[in-house]
Design a protein around this motif. Structure first.
Motif, short mmCIF file in Angstrom:
data_model
loop_
_atom_site.label_atom_id
_atom_site.label_comp_id
_atom_site.label_asym_id
_atom_site.label_seq_id
_atom_site.Cartn_x
_atom_site.Cartn_y
_atom_site.Cartn_z
N ASP A 273 0.81 -1.28 0.09
CA ASP A 273 0.03 -0.10 -0.04
C ASP A 273 0.90 1.32 -0.02
N THR A 274 0.79 2.03 -1.10
CA THR A 274 1.63 3.16 -1.24
C THR A 274 1.13 4.56 -0.44
N THR A 275 -0.09 4.16 0.27
CA THR A 275 -0.68 5.62 0.97
C THR A 275 0.11 5.87 1.97
N LYS B 212 0.26 -1.83 5.16
CA LYS B 212 -1.27 -1.29 4.90
C LYS B 212 -1.33 0.19 6.11
#
Ligand SMILES: Nc1ncnc2c1ncn2[C@@H]1O[C@H](COP(=O)(O)OP(=O)(O)OP(=O)(O)O)[C@@H](O)[C@H]1O
Ligand SMILES: [Mg+2]
Length: 195
Positions: free
Chosen positions: A136-138, A176
């Motif tokens: 997850d690149t958030t 995440k």
């Protein structure tokens, strides 16, 4: 005379004046950013502005007190009204930032890494530190800019700051979420030692 209201107390501004570095982003109202950035500048504290947050143009009064502007490619395109599809176009767009007085621009390029542009100098490019699994690149951008700020406040060289930030962001994309994915210093140092 400023058209922006002063919101923070002198006591709050003391915290800023004693900081190692000031990192701002655009989810905070411009009036607050301007007040704290001016306080930082008056005390010789460097100001970094992550361009993420509201999409309105950055007020000139804020631009005037920013030492390092840090957009991603999309934000750079929007702020300069120029395309940023390849490195040459990015260079041109960064030139527009220099023309309005921003001496340094730290561009985040997602999986293509990052680049630090200092006016009148060759840009320094930093590739990603590849992650075995991208979950997850958030928050990768926020982690990157924050880690860069930490390294700069500690007196590391520009190259070292970029590498430290790339390592922190690489660890971030493997977890995440936005906040839980921000790594601890220990893990960043471990990754740097193994690269
Ligand atoms: N797939 C990847 N593998 C390893 N590192 C990555 C990857 N994607 C991004 N990064 C690292 O994260 C940094 C910042 O990412 P990005 O350019 O996506 O920021 P951003 O768009 O501002 O993100 P955010 O959504 O957090 O605001 C990159 O410069 C790079 O070092
Ligand atoms: Mg961002």
């Amino acid at each position: 005379m400023s058209c922006w209201p002063n919101i923070l107390s002198d006591k709050s501004l003391e915290v800023v004046k004693n900081a190692g570095i000031l990192l701002l982003q655009r989810e905070i109202p411009d009036s607050v950013n301007i007040q704290v950035a001016k306080a930082a500048q008056s005390a010789g504290v460097s100001v970094i502005l992550d361009a993420g947050g509201v999409e309105s143009p950055i007020p000139p009064e804020l631009v005037a007190v920013v030492d390092i502007l840090s957009p991603n490619e999309t934000e750079l395109a929007r702020l300069t009204n120029m395309p940023t599809e390849d490195f040459e176009q990015i260079k041109q767009a960064v030139g527009k930032c220099h023309n309005v007085g921003v001496k340094q621009v730290l561009v985040k390029l997602g999986a293509k890494g990052s680049a630090l542009f200092t006016e009148g100098e060759e840009p320094i490019r930093q590739p990603i530190i590849s992650a075995p699994k991208v979950i997850d690149t958030t928050g990768a951008g926020d982690t990157f800019t924050a880690a860069f700020a930490v390294a700069l406040a500690e007196g590391k060289s520009q190259k070292e700051c970029l590498k430290f930030a790339a390592a922190a962001a690489s660890l971030c994309v493997q977890v995440k979420g936005a906040i839980p994915s921000m790594p601890e210093r220990k893990s960043v140092l471990q990754l740097l030692h193994s690269n």
